[in-house]
Write a protein that holds these residues in place. Sequence first.
Motif, mmCIF file in Angstrom:
data_model
loop_
_atom_site.group_PDB
_atom_site.id
_atom_site.type_symbol
_atom_site.label_atom_id
_atom_site.label_comp_id
_atom_site.label_asym_id
_atom_site.label_seq_id
_atom_site.Cartn_x
_atom_site.Cartn_y
_atom_site.Cartn_z
ATOM 1 N N ARG A 189 -72.445 -20.883 1.023
ATOM 2 C CA ARG A 189 -71.141 -20.806 0.331
ATOM 3 C C ARG A 189 -70.603 -22.198 0.030
ATOM 4 N NH1 ARG A 189 -68.817 -15.487 0.389
ATOM 5 N NH2 ARG A 189 -69.462 -14.321 2.217
ATOM 6 N N ARG B 130 -72.971 -23.912 -2.644
ATOM 7 C CA ARG B 130 -72.910 -23.399 -4.017
ATOM 8 C C ARG B 130 -71.552 -23.600 -4.668
ATOM 9 N NH1 ARG B 130 -75.717 -17.505 -3.493
ATOM 10 N NH2 ARG B 130 -77.623 -18.183 -2.465
ATOM 11 N N SER B 131 -70.477 -23.560 -3.858
ATOM 12 C CA SER B 131 -69.157 -23.626 -4.480
ATOM 13 C C SER B 131 -68.921 -24.992 -5.133
ATOM 14 C CB SER B 131 -68.061 -23.313 -3.464
ATOM 15 O OG SER B 131 -68.129 -24.238 -2.418
ATOM 16 N N LEU C 154 -73.633 -24.541 -12.984
ATOM 17 C CA LEU C 154 -74.970 -24.534 -13.578
ATOM 18 C C LEU C 154 -74.918 -24.049 -15.023
ATOM 19 C CD1 LEU C 154 -78.115 -24.416 -13.596
ATOM 20 C CD2 LEU C 154 -77.912 -22.141 -12.585
ATOM 21 N N THR D 35 -65.370 -13.489 -19.833
ATOM 22 C CA THR D 35 -66.538 -14.026 -19.121
ATOM 23 C C THR D 35 -66.193 -15.311 -18.377
ATOM 24 O OG1 THR D 35 -67.298 -15.223 -21.064
ATOM 25 C CG2 THR D 35 -68.221 -13.054 -20.747
ATOM 26 N N LEU E 217 -64.370 -14.347 -15.267
ATOM 27 C CA LEU E 217 -65.323 -13.826 -14.286
ATOM 28 C C LEU E 217 -65.977 -14.981 -13.529
ATOM 29 C CD1 LEU E 217 -67.146 -11.530 -13.055
ATOM 30 C CD2 LEU E 217 -68.766 -12.088 -14.868
ATOM 31 N N SER E 218 -66.398 -15.993 -14.260
ATOM 32 C CA SER E 218 -67.079 -17.124 -13.627
ATOM 33 C C SER E 218 -66.203 -17.752 -12.554
ATOM 34 C CB SER E 218 -67.421 -18.202 -14.661
ATOM 35 O OG SER E 218 -68.146 -17.641 -15.714
ATOM 36 N N GLY F 193 -63.714 -16.400 -10.940
ATOM 37 C CA GLY F 193 -63.555 -15.485 -9.815
ATOM 38 C C GLY F 193 -64.771 -15.471 -8.903
ATOM 39 N N LEU F 194 -65.945 -15.465 -9.497
ATOM 40 C CA LEU F 194 -67.166 -15.422 -8.690
ATOM 41 C C LEU F 194 -67.229 -16.580 -7.708
ATOM 42 C CD1 LEU F 194 -69.922 -14.435 -11.279
ATOM 43 C CD2 LEU F 194 -69.070 -13.081 -9.367
ATOM 44 N N PHE F 195 -66.675 -17.693 -8.110
ATOM 45 C CA PHE F 195 -66.719 -18.864 -7.240
ATOM 46 C C PHE F 195 -65.504 -18.936 -6.320
ATOM 47 C CE2 PHE F 195 -70.458 -21.400 -8.142
ATOM 48 C CZ PHE F 195 -70.990 -20.670 -9.192
ATOM 49 N N GLY F 196 -64.799 -17.812 -6.215
ATOM 50 C CA GLY F 196 -63.759 -17.719 -5.203
ATOM 51 C C GLY F 196 -62.459 -18.396 -5.564
ATOM 52 N N PRO G 205 -58.725 -18.318 -7.661
ATOM 53 C CA PRO G 205 -57.783 -17.427 -8.333
ATOM 54 C C PRO G 205 -57.694 -17.751 -9.825
ATOM 55 C CG PRO G 205 -56.613 -19.093 -7.081
ATOM 56 C CD PRO G 205 -58.063 -19.253 -6.755
ATOM 57 N N LYS H 196 -68.277 -21.715 -18.737
ATOM 58 C CA LYS H 196 -68.433 -20.879 -17.547
ATOM 59 C C LYS H 196 -68.834 -21.719 -16.334
ATOM 60 C CE LYS H 196 -70.798 -16.954 -18.263
ATOM 61 N NZ LYS H 196 -69.924 -15.922 -17.672
#
Lengths: 315, 253
Positions: free
Chosen positions: A74, A77-78, A82, A98, A101-102, A104-107, A109, A147
């Motif tokens: 975690r 990667r955070s 890429l 999109t 989403l990107s 959010g995926l990385f945590g 807000p 993204k």
Amino acid sequence: MPPVIQLTDLSKHYESGFQALKGVNLTINKGEIFALLGPNGAGKTTLIGIVCGLVKASGGTVLVDGHDNVRDYRAARSRIGLVPQELACDMFETVLATVNLSRGLFGKPRNNVLVEQLLRDLSLWDKRNETTNSLSGGMKRRLMIAKALAHEPDILFLDEPTAGVDVSLRQNMWEMVRRLRERGVTIILTTHYIEEAEEMADRIGVINQGEIILVDNKQALMDRLGTKQLSISLQHPLSALPEALQGFNLNLKDEGLTLVYSFDHQQEQTGIAELLKALAREGLEFRDLHSSQSSLEEIFVDLVQGENGTAGSAS
Amino acid sequence: MNLYAIRAIYSYEMARTFRTLMQSIASPVIATSLYFVVFGAAIGSRMTEIDGIPYGAFIIPGLIMLLLLNESISNASFGIYMPRFTGTIYEVLSAPVSPAEMVIGYVGAAATKSVILGLLVLLTARLFVAYEIQHPVFMLGFLVLTAVNFSLFGFIIGIWAEGFEKLQIIPMMIIMPLTFLGGTFYSITMLPPLWQTVTLFNPVVYLISGFRWSFYGTSDVPVGISLVMSLLFLGLCLVVLRWIFKTGYKLKP
Ligand SMILES: Nc1ncnc2c1ncn2[C@@H]1O[C@H](COP(=O)(O)OP(=O)(O)O)[C@@H](O)[C@H]1O
Ligand SMILES: [Mg+2]
């Protein structure tokens, strides 16, 4: 500069049995632009894949900012954004969706201000409510960058960012990369164009057949690799090299219609002026002049020969 | 726990659902209504009652299970297959997202959609027949459990499949026959003794039987066994998923 990525003895055997990486050791420094230069199939995408968690390493370790990228994935990667080699977009989603989403995926807000700025920087703001399948190739490439940057990474991987990208977009992209570097983002890009590495990078690593052949500052590397060639198209073919030109490093090609002069462009005296004078004295007329860098393949031959002290073992 | 990531995946998937809401809702509602017309009205006029339940009402739990299975499998398998197919899955895999978070996001969205559809069809059925629900809490719980189970199953299929045909083949070749032979349209006590035994190897029988119990209080197999079978299936799916993420099967070379 402190290291931000450290690869130790990294190796990869694919299930096919193919060994794509053979014990790679590499350190990327904080804040630099690092170009990974190598021909197709050298293992560049595999290396990036392992660092980003898309490919399992067969051996070795990856530290990202001191965090092991498997045990402490975690944290590792955070920090990373890429932009993959292949364009991949959800066709029916809007640009804005999109990118959100990107993030959010990385945590992170939602941050409308940041996303708007990002899309404006990449000239995508007008397209924010359009679905990604309506974008041109260049826009899709920029969307992939948006993204990747949506979660404000410290490290950005660009895998062959200019493949299939036109000249003006390429310039924009390089400007953006420089701006990011000014903000302290470390950038690792792969390419198989030596000119690109030369234009952008602070340091260059050369990879071939899964091995890092050398890593050096751009300037030092260019000095080592700096052979250029001048091709002179003659009006009338020559059957042999005239006596007066024997002193130059010349080759006759195209059945005597082209003279190829090899020189070191880093030197003060390239010898071009003397050559042209000599041509004039000999009364040789020429139609065209064209200079080019040694191709990457030639450079590999040189490098591998230089390392082994033997000839012809590059491929 | 990366809650933002779960929410991001879940709402992204739900947005996809709502964008195609009309197709998503219309086709199962129409299909189920046709079942009512064909089986309920046509056959029901000759076969008035099973276990003391009017035939039209008898088939409702089975029809809803049928819908739930199909919808859960196809939503979840499609939801994870598409990013694999287009390549966008790189983003989830390179994000600081754990396997559990990824599964919760994708499977949660797929299960939500099938639960919504199941309830919509239940309401639609009310237009055709009057039915009662004796155990509404159990009914809802069993509905959700089944949706989750088969969304997990669909998620596994979506990771395993290499083409759109493979995506269809398990629902078509296995789930469809099992649901039709699983007692949607008849009680298994109506079968000859040998076939009753064979039928007990069909896992869908336990689902339909348990679900019907929540409506009418009668069932082909004891409701406890239905629940145990469902939980076993859940466990099995989780074990398979654990293996998938541990080995990187078809996700990470
Ligand atoms: N999933 C895979 N399975 C087997 N071999 C692979 C796989 N991915 C890449 N390779 C092989 O590994 C080598 C390195 O590939 P890659 O890392 O994509 O190189 P590059 O990005 O430098 O062009 C190539 O020979 C390629 O064919
Ligand atoms: Mg590549």
